[in-house]
Design a protein around this motif. Structure first.
Motif, PDB file in Angstrom:
ATOM      1  N   HIS A 131      15.849  51.050 129.704  1.00 59.29           N
ATOM      2  CA  HIS A 131      15.888  50.098 128.592  1.00 59.29           C
ATOM      3  C   HIS A 131      16.782  50.676 127.514  1.00 59.29           C
ATOM      4  O   HIS A 131      16.735  51.874 127.243  1.00 59.29           O
ATOM      5  N   ASP A 136      13.353  54.622 128.555  1.00 60.05           N
ATOM      6  CA  ASP A 136      13.713  53.835 127.386  1.00 60.05           C
ATOM      7  C   ASP A 136      14.380  54.802 126.398  1.00 60.05           C
ATOM      8  O   ASP A 136      13.719  55.638 125.787  1.00 60.05           O
ATOM      9  N   HIS A 188      13.214  54.755 122.820  1.00 62.42           N
ATOM     10  CA  HIS A 188      11.893  55.359 122.658  1.00 62.42           C
ATOM     11  C   HIS A 188      11.986  56.881 122.633  1.00 62.42           C
ATOM     12  O   HIS A 188      11.331  57.538 121.815  1.00 62.42           O
ATOM     13  N   GLU A 218      17.015  45.543 125.328  1.00 69.08           N
ATOM     14  CA  GLU A 218      15.817  45.156 124.571  1.00 69.08           C
ATOM     15  C   GLU A 218      16.101  44.914 123.094  1.00 69.08           C
ATOM     16  O   GLU A 218      15.188  44.923 122.284  1.00 69.08           O
ATOM     17  N   GLU A 251       6.961  53.824 131.701  1.00 70.93           N
ATOM     18  CA  GLU A 251       8.074  53.868 130.757  1.00 70.93           C
ATOM     19  C   GLU A 251       7.869  54.965 129.712  1.00 70.93           C
ATOM     20  O   GLU A 251       6.743  55.205 129.277  1.00 70.93           O
TER      21      GLU A 251
HETATM   22 ZN    ZN Z   1      11.353  49.533 126.617  1.00 71.76          ZN
END
Ligand code: ZN
Length: 284
Positions: free
Chosen positions: A216, A176, A179, A262, A147
């Protein structure tokens, strides 16, 4: 035909009661079709529970993935920690196999002050060992999902996860978005950056990477070193990152895959994301 699946990272929020097997029919009733099973604090699910959850998932059209423990570090400095990493990835892979889940998601490694190239090399060595063990145990339907990381101290830039996936034989990057946004200090401004992410995936790994992507999504608070907290959809004074331009990029390019929610509102926000995606589809 393009299909994007939506579902929560973990069990649905209140008023849901029950375990992983019971969550499947509940999610279907909510109009959702994915769930990430969270093993972030260790793989503790019993084999019979996993089997039951897997058949419930199949019956209700829910596509499953698994998140491996948080403490994994494929480039740990201590041999004991490396051994633990392999063990934890294998435990998650076995659980994924029992659940009929495809992607085993994990945060690949921490730099711990070392150059990126060196950390990449150690990470690849560790993951090749995991691939070999998976093959020995006959685990065939599962892929490793490194990830993208929210902290600049983590190996986990988009390019690094693409490099890992192309160097391994059974891996795909897990994007993600929050992120990448935090890592780049608020990098995602709109459609252009989302489009760039998918273009890089396709260029690095081929069309299949954008026809079965795993991702995500959350809004996020971040600081100098990246990620601080996940936040509910639309909860920040300034949406960051905004889901709406992502929905448009998905619709306009016909990308297929999974968006795991998330945020703290999990399935509730998954439903919001699905609605935004469907509205973008009607406008297109
Ligand atoms: Zn994540």
């Amino acid at each position: 035909m393009a299909k994007v699946r939506f579902g929560p990272a973990g069990l649905p929020v209140f008023p849901f009661e029950g375990g992983t097997p019971e969550a499947m029919a509940y999610l279907r009733d909510e109009g959702l079709d994915a769930m990430e099973v969270e093993f972030v604090r260790g793989v503790k699910m019993r084999a019979d529970t996993a089997g039951r959850a897997g058949s419930e998932a199949e019956r209700n059209g829910i596509s499953l993935s698994c998140h491996a423990p948080y403490w994994i570090n494929c480039a740990a400095k201590e041999p004991a920690k490396l051994k633990n990493t392999v063990r934890n990835l294998m435990e998650t892979a076995r659980a994924a196999d029992a659940l009929g889940a495809k992607v085993v998601v994990f945060h690949p490694a921490y730099y711990l002050g070392r150059p990126g190239g060196e950390v990449m090399e150690i990470t690849l060595r560790t993951l090749r060992e995991v691939e070999e063990r998976m093959a020995q145990e006959g685990i065939r339907g599962v892929v490793l999902g490194p990830e993208t990381g929210g902290k600049t101290t983590q190996l986990g830039g988009l390019e690094e996860t693409i490099e890992l996936a192309s160097a391994l034989s059974r891996a795909q990057p897990v994007v993600d978005f929050a992120h990448l946004h935090a890592r780049g200090n608020g990098w995602i401004k709109g459609k252009a950056q989302y489009a760039e992410i998918f273009e890089k995936l396709e260029k690095g790994l081929g069309r299949k990477a954008v026809e079965s992507f795993h991702s995500h999504f959350s809004e996020i608070e971040f600081g100098e070193y990246g990620e601080r907290n996940h936040a509910a959809l639309g909860s920040l004074p300034k949406h960051s990152p905004d889901f709406r331009p992502l929905a448009e990029v998905l619709v306009e390019n016909g990308y297929s895959g999974t968006v795991v929610c998330e945020t703290p509102m999990l399935d509730m926000d998954s439903r919001k994301m699905r609605r935004i995606y469907e509205e973008a589809g009607k406008r297109a």
